[in-house]
Design a protein around this motif. Structure first.
Motif, PDB file in Angstrom:
ATOM      1  N   GLY A 148      10.584   3.293   0.067  1.00 38.15           N
ATOM      2  CA  GLY A 148      12.084   3.323  -0.174  1.00 38.15           C
ATOM      3  C   GLY A 148      12.444   4.470  -1.286  1.00 38.15           C
ATOM      4  O   GLY A 148      11.419   5.475  -1.458  1.00 38.15           O
ATOM      5  N   THR A 149      13.280   4.264  -2.241  1.00 41.58           N
ATOM      6  CA  THR A 149      13.634   5.366  -2.921  1.00 41.58           C
ATOM      7  C   THR A 149      12.859   5.257  -4.275  1.00 41.58           C
ATOM      8  O   THR A 149      13.147   6.024  -5.213  1.00 41.58           O
ATOM      9  CB  THR A 149      14.930   5.345  -3.365  1.00 41.58           C
ATOM     10  OG1 THR A 149      15.413   4.032  -3.818  1.00 41.58           O
ATOM     11  CG2 THR A 149      16.111   5.716  -2.145  1.00 41.58           C
ATOM     12  N   SER A 150      11.984   4.153  -4.491  1.00 40.65           N
ATOM     13  CA  SER A 150      11.200   3.943  -5.754  1.00 40.65           C
ATOM     14  C   SER A 150       9.775   3.775  -5.568  1.00 40.65           C
ATOM     15  O   SER A 150       9.295   3.582  -4.342  1.00 40.65           O
ATOM     16  CB  SER A 150      11.827   2.545  -6.169  1.00 40.65           C
ATOM     17  OG  SER A 150      10.769   2.434  -7.260  1.00 40.65           O
ATOM     18  N   ILE A 151       8.986   4.374  -6.287  1.00 36.51           N
ATOM     19  CA  ILE A 151       7.320   4.391  -6.311  1.00 36.51           C
ATOM     20  C   ILE A 151       6.990   3.085  -6.747  1.00 36.51           C
ATOM     21  O   ILE A 151       5.616   2.851  -6.782  1.00 36.51           O
ATOM     22  CB  ILE A 151       6.584   5.567  -6.487  1.00 36.51           C
ATOM     23  CG1 ILE A 151       6.868   5.661  -8.172  1.00 36.51           C
ATOM     24  CG2 ILE A 151       7.331   6.627  -5.813  1.00 36.51           C
ATOM     25  CD1 ILE A 151       5.676   6.825  -8.597  1.00 36.51           C
ATOM     26  N   ALA A 152       7.716   2.229  -7.148  1.00 39.97           N
ATOM     27  CA  ALA A 152       7.163   0.995  -7.887  1.00 39.97           C
ATOM     28  C   ALA A 152       6.585  -0.031  -6.878  1.00 39.97           C
ATOM     29  O   ALA A 152       5.990  -0.975  -7.347  1.00 39.97           O
ATOM     30  CB  ALA A 152       8.641   0.249  -8.561  1.00 39.97           C
ATOM     31  N   PHE A 153       6.712   0.365  -5.898  1.00 33.93           N
ATOM     32  CA  PHE A 153       6.289  -0.799  -4.586  1.00 33.93           C
ATOM     33  C   PHE A 153       4.935  -0.154  -3.979  1.00 33.93           C
ATOM     34  O   PHE A 153       4.518  -0.504  -2.874  1.00 33.93           O
ATOM     35  CB  PHE A 153       7.255  -0.874  -3.636  1.00 33.93           C
ATOM     36  CG  PHE A 153       8.644  -1.499  -4.200  1.00 33.93           C
ATOM     37  CD1 PHE A 153       8.661  -2.904  -4.459  1.00 33.93           C
ATOM     38  CD2 PHE A 153       9.506  -0.794  -4.605  1.00 33.93           C
ATOM     39  CE1 PHE A 153       9.695  -3.489  -4.844  1.00 33.93           C
ATOM     40  CE2 PHE A 153      10.534  -1.416  -5.042  1.00 33.93           C
ATOM     41  CZ  PHE A 153      10.750  -2.491  -5.319  1.00 33.93           C
ATOM     42  N   VAL A 154       4.325   0.867  -4.548  1.00 35.21           N
ATOM     43  CA  VAL A 154       3.145   1.617  -3.834  1.00 35.21           C
ATOM     44  C   VAL A 154       1.872   0.569  -3.654  1.00 35.21           C
ATOM     45  O   VAL A 154       1.337   0.621  -2.788  1.00 35.21           O
ATOM     46  CB  VAL A 154       2.825   2.742  -4.919  1.00 35.21           C
ATOM     47  CG1 VAL A 154       1.253   3.289  -4.260  1.00 35.21           C
ATOM     48  CG2 VAL A 154       3.772   4.020  -4.653  1.00 35.21           C
ATOM     49  N   GLU A 155       1.868  -0.195  -4.897  1.00 39.34           N
ATOM     50  CA  GLU A 155       0.768  -1.061  -4.751  1.00 39.34           C
ATOM     51  C   GLU A 155       0.838  -2.201  -3.636  1.00 39.34           C
ATOM     52  O   GLU A 155      -0.037  -2.511  -2.722  1.00 39.34           O
ATOM     53  CB  GLU A 155       0.503  -1.758  -6.047  1.00 39.34           C
ATOM     54  CG  GLU A 155      -0.814  -2.753  -5.973  1.00 39.34           C
ATOM     55  CD  GLU A 155      -0.824  -3.566  -7.424  1.00 39.34           C
ATOM     56  OE1 GLU A 155      -1.708  -4.420  -7.348  1.00 39.34           O
ATOM     57  OE2 GLU A 155      -0.435  -2.918  -8.413  1.00 39.34           O
ATOM     58  N   ALA A 156       2.107  -2.638  -3.484  1.00 44.41           N
ATOM     59  CA  ALA A 156       2.411  -3.791  -2.298  1.00 44.41           C
ATOM     60  C   ALA A 156       2.300  -3.014  -1.069  1.00 44.41           C
ATOM     61  O   ALA A 156       1.831  -3.563  -0.087  1.00 44.41           O
ATOM     62  CB  ALA A 156       3.830  -4.282  -2.689  1.00 44.41           C
ATOM     63  N   MET A 157       2.524  -1.909  -0.909  1.00 46.90           N
ATOM     64  CA  MET A 157       2.459  -0.995   0.287  1.00 46.90           C
ATOM     65  C   MET A 157       1.067  -0.982   0.879  1.00 46.90           C
ATOM     66  O   MET A 157       0.719  -1.155   1.981  1.00 46.90           O
ATOM     67  CB  MET A 157       3.419   0.231   0.310  1.00 46.90           C
ATOM     68  CG  MET A 157       4.966   0.085   0.151  1.00 46.90           C
ATOM     69  SD  MET A 157       5.631   1.825  -0.428  1.00 46.90           S
ATOM     70  CE  MET A 157       5.540   2.531   1.303  1.00 46.90           C
ATOM     71  N   ALA A 158       0.445  -0.543  -0.045  1.00 49.99           N
ATOM     72  CA  ALA A 158      -1.183  -0.281   0.095  1.00 49.99           C
ATOM     73  C   ALA A 158      -1.764  -1.770   0.550  1.00 49.99           C
ATOM     74  O   ALA A 158      -2.689  -1.635   1.436  1.00 49.99           O
ATOM     75  CB  ALA A 158      -1.825   0.350  -1.111  1.00 49.99           C
ATOM     76  N   ALA A 159      -1.338  -2.737  -0.135  1.00 43.76           N
ATOM     77  CA  ALA A 159      -1.940  -4.105   0.216  1.00 43.76           C
ATOM     78  C   ALA A 159      -1.859  -4.534   1.605  1.00 43.76           C
ATOM     79  O   ALA A 159      -2.463  -5.440   1.800  1.00 43.76           O
ATOM     80  CB  ALA A 159      -1.188  -5.137  -0.960  1.00 43.76           C
ATOM     81  N   THR A 160      -0.673  -3.798   2.332  1.00 44.43           N
ATOM     82  CA  THR A 160      -0.793  -4.397   3.620  1.00 44.43           C
ATOM     83  C   THR A 160      -2.051  -3.886   4.297  1.00 44.43           C
ATOM     84  O   THR A 160      -2.244  -4.532   5.587  1.00 44.43           O
ATOM     85  CB  THR A 160       0.460  -3.620   4.136  1.00 44.43           C
ATOM     86  OG1 THR A 160       0.361  -2.279   4.370  1.00 44.43           O
ATOM     87  CG2 THR A 160       1.871  -4.019   3.430  1.00 44.43           C
ATOM     88  N   GLY A 161      -2.695  -2.943   4.002  1.00 48.56           N
ATOM     89  CA  GLY A 161      -3.882  -2.371   4.532  1.00 48.56           C
ATOM     90  C   GLY A 161      -3.405  -1.105   5.575  1.00 48.56           C
ATOM     91  O   GLY A 161      -4.380  -0.403   6.344  1.00 48.56           O
ATOM     92  N   ALA A 162      -2.000  -0.470   5.431  1.00 51.67           N
ATOM     93  CA  ALA A 162      -1.670   0.524   5.988  1.00 51.67           C
ATOM     94  C   ALA A 162      -2.586   1.670   5.622  1.00 51.67           C
ATOM     95  O   ALA A 162      -2.803   1.942   4.650  1.00 51.67           O
ATOM     96  CB  ALA A 162      -0.347   0.666   5.916  1.00 51.67           C
ATOM     97  N   GLU A 163      -2.912   2.514   6.664  1.00 49.73           N
ATOM     98  CA  GLU A 163      -3.827   3.703   6.464  1.00 49.73           C
ATOM     99  C   GLU A 163      -2.999   4.830   5.554  1.00 49.73           C
ATOM    100  O   GLU A 163      -3.393   5.492   4.951  1.00 49.73           O
ATOM    101  CB  GLU A 163      -4.112   4.346   7.620  1.00 49.73           C
ATOM    102  CG  GLU A 163      -5.329   3.563   8.091  1.00 49.73           C
ATOM    103  CD  GLU A 163      -5.029   2.338   9.080  1.00 49.73           C
ATOM    104  OE1 GLU A 163      -5.987   1.886   9.754  1.00 49.73           O
ATOM    105  OE2 GLU A 163      -3.478   2.131   9.144  1.00 49.73           O
TER     106      GLU A 163
END
Length: 217
Positions: A167-182
Motif C-alpha cells: 500500500g502507501t505505507s512501508i510500515a507493513f514490510v515485515e508482515a508482507m515478507a512474512a507471507t513467504g512471497a519472493e
C-alpha cells in the motif's frame, strides 16, 4: 549487508510523471537506495507514443542499476524499447498467449489474481511470477488482507514466485515478507515524495535484511 538473493526482494512501480527525463532521474535516485529486483513501468493512461518515450528514458536507468525493466501491458512497446520483460494484469488466457509469444526472450508475469482458482489457472501457463494486487491498487496504507492471504497460500504451495503489492505505507514490510512471497512491490510508498525515495528504498531493504524469512538455497 545480508545477501538479498536468499530473502524477499523489492520491486518498484514507477509513478506517473509527464517529463520522461525527470522521471528517469527520480527512478535513478531511488535505485541508489539499495537492492531492487525489478521495476514495473505502468502506462498510466498514456498514448502509445508517449508511453514509449517514457520507457525509452527509464529502461536504461533501470538496467544500468542491475534491475529488470518490466513494461506493463503493451507488448509492442516492450519489444521496441528492449525491455527485460512484460507485466500483464490479465487472466489465464491472455497470460498463456503472452508466454507463448514472448517467453523465454522476455520475462512474462503478472495476473492480479483475486482468488485461488484464478491464480492457479494463471499458474498453469508457467509465468515467471504471479502478482497479488494491482500495480495501481496502492490506495490504502496497508496491503489488502486478501492479497496477504493469497500470497501466503501461494508461497507455501507453489514454486512459481509471487509478488505481493503493498500500500502507501512501508510500515507493513515485515508482515508482507512474512507471507513467504519472493517479492514485495511498492509504488506510492516510495515515490510520493521523490526526494525521499532513496531513503525509503534503503529502509525497506534494512527491514528485509533483518526480518524477512530466509529461503532455502
Amino acid at each position: 549487508m545480508t545477501d538479498a538473493a536468499n530473502r524477499c526482494r523489492l520491486v518498484l512501480v514507477t509513478p506517473d510523471n509527464a517529463d520522461p527525463g525527470e522521471l528517469g532521474a527520480i527512478v535513478a535516485d531511488a535505485l541508489r537506495g539499495g537492492d531492487v529486483a525489478s521495476v514495473i513501468i505502468p502506462q498510466h493512461g498514456l498514448d502509445d507514443k508517449s508511453f514509449q518515450k517514457r520507457c525509452e528514458a527509464l529502461i536504461p536507468v533501470v538496467q544500468s542499476a542491475g534491475a529488470a525493466a518490466l513494461v506493463a501491458g503493451d507488448t509492442r512497446v516492450a519489444g521496441r524499447v528492449r525491455a527485460d520483460g512484460l507485466h500483464l494484469e490479465a487472466g489465464s488466457e491472455a497470460m498463456a498467449e503472452a508466454i507463448a509469444r514472448h517467453a523465454p526472450a522476455l520475462i512474462v508475469g503478472g495476473g492480479n489474481a483475486r482468488e485461488r482458482h484464478a491464480a492457479l489457472a494463471i499458474g498453469e501457463s508457467q509465468p515467471d511470477y504471479v502478482i497479488f494486487g494491482s500495480v495501481s491498487g496502492d490506495i490504502k496504507p496497508e496491503p489488502h488482507p486478501k492479497n496477504l492471504a493469497l500470497a501466503e497460500w501461494w508461497a507455501d504451495l507453489i514454486e512459481i514466485p509471487c509478488v505481493l503489492m503493498g500500500g502507501t505505507s512501508i510500515a507493513f514490510v515485515e508482515a508482507m515478507a512474512a507471507t513467504g512471497a519472493e517479492f514485495i512491490a511498492f509504488g506510492q510508498a516510495v515515490f510520493a515524495e521523490p526526494s525521499e525515495a532513496p531513503r525509503i528504498v534503503a529502509e525497506i531493504n534494512a527491514v528485509l535484511d533483518e526480518k524477512a524469512p530466509r529461503f532455502a538455497s
